[in-house]
Motif scaffolding. Structure first.
Motif, PDB file in Angstrom:
ATOM      1  N   VAL A  61       0.851  -1.202   0.000  1.00  0.00           N
ATOM      2  CA  VAL A  61       0.000   0.000   0.000  1.00  0.00           C
ATOM      3  C   VAL A  61       0.877   1.238   0.000  1.00  0.00           C
ATOM      4  O   VAL A  61       0.628   2.196  -0.738  1.00  0.00           O
ATOM      5  CB  VAL A  61      -0.959  -0.005   1.216  1.00  0.00           C
ATOM      6  N   ARG A  62       1.906   1.253   0.839  1.00  0.00           N
ATOM      7  CA  ARG A  62       2.804   2.405   0.904  1.00  0.00           C
ATOM      8  C   ARG A  62       3.463   2.635  -0.456  1.00  0.00           C
ATOM      9  O   ARG A  62       3.617   3.771  -0.898  1.00  0.00           O
ATOM     10  CB  ARG A  62       3.851   2.171   1.991  1.00  0.00           C
ATOM     11  N   VAL A  65       0.534   3.979  -2.851  1.00  0.00           N
ATOM     12  CA  VAL A  65       0.007   5.289  -2.480  1.00  0.00           C
ATOM     13  C   VAL A  65       1.097   6.350  -2.563  1.00  0.00           C
ATOM     14  O   VAL A  65       0.838   7.478  -2.955  1.00  0.00           O
ATOM     15  CB  VAL A  65      -0.614   5.235  -1.056  1.00  0.00           C
ATOM     16  N   ASN A  70       0.968   9.138  -8.389  1.00  0.00           N
ATOM     17  CA  ASN A  70      -0.283   9.092  -7.634  1.00  0.00           C
ATOM     18  C   ASN A  70      -0.428  10.320  -6.742  1.00  0.00           C
ATOM     19  O   ASN A  70      -1.516  10.876  -6.613  1.00  0.00           O
ATOM     20  CB  ASN A  70      -0.350   7.818  -6.792  1.00  0.00           C
ATOM     21  N   GLN A  74      -3.598  12.788  -7.075  1.00  0.00           N
ATOM     22  CA  GLN A  74      -4.538  13.024  -5.977  1.00  0.00           C
ATOM     23  C   GLN A  74      -4.611  14.507  -5.629  1.00  0.00           C
ATOM     24  O   GLN A  74      -5.695  15.035  -5.375  1.00  0.00           O
ATOM     25  CB  GLN A  74      -4.147  12.209  -4.731  1.00  0.00           C
ATOM     26  N   LYS A 148     -11.625   9.326   2.341  1.00  0.00           N
ATOM     27  CA  LYS A 148     -10.748   8.164   2.157  1.00  0.00           C
ATOM     28  C   LYS A 148      -9.347   8.483   2.667  1.00  0.00           C
ATOM     29  O   LYS A 148      -8.752   9.484   2.286  1.00  0.00           O
ATOM     30  CB  LYS A 148     -10.673   7.778   0.678  1.00  0.00           C
ATOM     31  N   ASN A 150      -6.463   7.066   2.086  1.00  0.00           N
ATOM     32  CA  ASN A 150      -5.363   7.011   1.127  1.00  0.00           C
ATOM     33  C   ASN A 150      -5.437   8.124   0.084  1.00  0.00           C
ATOM     34  O   ASN A 150      -4.523   8.294  -0.689  1.00  0.00           O
ATOM     35  CB  ASN A 150      -5.301   5.652   0.431  1.00  0.00           C
ATOM     36  N   ARG A 151      -6.547   8.883   0.048  1.00  0.00           N
ATOM     37  CA  ARG A 151      -6.643   9.985  -0.900  1.00  0.00           C
ATOM     38  C   ARG A 151      -6.521  11.332  -0.206  1.00  0.00           C
ATOM     39  O   ARG A 151      -5.919  12.247  -0.734  1.00  0.00           O
ATOM     40  CB  ARG A 151      -7.971   9.924  -1.655  1.00  0.00           C
ATOM     41  N   LEU A 153      -4.781  12.202   2.154  1.00  0.00           N
ATOM     42  CA  LEU A 153      -3.412  12.540   2.536  1.00  0.00           C
ATOM     43  C   LEU A 153      -2.838  13.651   1.673  1.00  0.00           C
ATOM     44  O   LEU A 153      -2.019  14.441   2.121  1.00  0.00           O
ATOM     45  CB  LEU A 153      -2.506  11.313   2.382  1.00  0.00           C
TER      46      LEU A 153
END
Length: 171
Positions: A61-62, A65, A70, A74, A148, A150-151, A153
């Protein structure tokens, strides 16, 4: 009762094996022993995989993301959504002004509407409804993405946390 040639050959092989190695020849025990060792090895690898799965997942994931492409996507995504809501808000205001101007020009209705499938006032109302629905879709997309982990951030801190019915400021 005499041994058949197949049995005597088997017995001869067993006797020779035992004489040479000192180990009793028991192929089924060996087969099940190897099967047990293979099963134990498989269970060990499965347990190691299960125990390290959270670490591997977090790393994956790290990696996904934290990808620079990405991060930029984002960051721009939130600005684009916020700007889209502002643009639709100005279109809604312009459409409402157009409806007000039309109502002033034609308080009793437009005579040219009798040959149309739908009166112009109805078409203007339909366009206004579509703009309002599009604005609601954009706002809900922004709000959902903002929630979310992960978004959000990568959302600029100058952008609103949520978009409501008022026009947001998107600095």
């Amino acid at each position: 009762m005499s041994n058949t040639p197949k049995q005597s050959l088997r017995n001869a092989v067993r006797r020779d094996f035992e004489e040479e190695t000192g180990i009793h020849f028991r192929p089924w025990r060996w087969f099940f022993g190897l099967l047990a060792v293979a099963l134990l090895a498989w269970l060990t690898f499965a347990a190691i995989g299960w125990l390290t799965q959270p670490l591997r997942t977090a790393s994956g994931v790290r990696e996904r993301v934290g990808n620079p492409d990405n991060v930029l996507y984002q960051y721009e995504h939130f600005h684009d959504l916020c700007a889209g809501v502002r643009a639709v808000d100005s279109k809604i205001t312009a459409k409402q002004d157009e409806i007000t101007a039309y109502d002033k020009r034609h308080p009793d209705g437009d005579d040219s509407d009798r040959f149309q499938a739908a009166p112009k006032r109805d078409r203007l109302d339909t366009e206004l409804t579509g703009l309002k629905q599009h604005r609601a879709d954009l706002a809900e997309t922004y709000n959902a993405d903002s929630a979310k982990a992960n978004r959000s951030l990568f959302k600029d801190r100058n952008l609103p946390e949520r978009i409501d019915d008022t026009t947001p400021t998107c600095n």
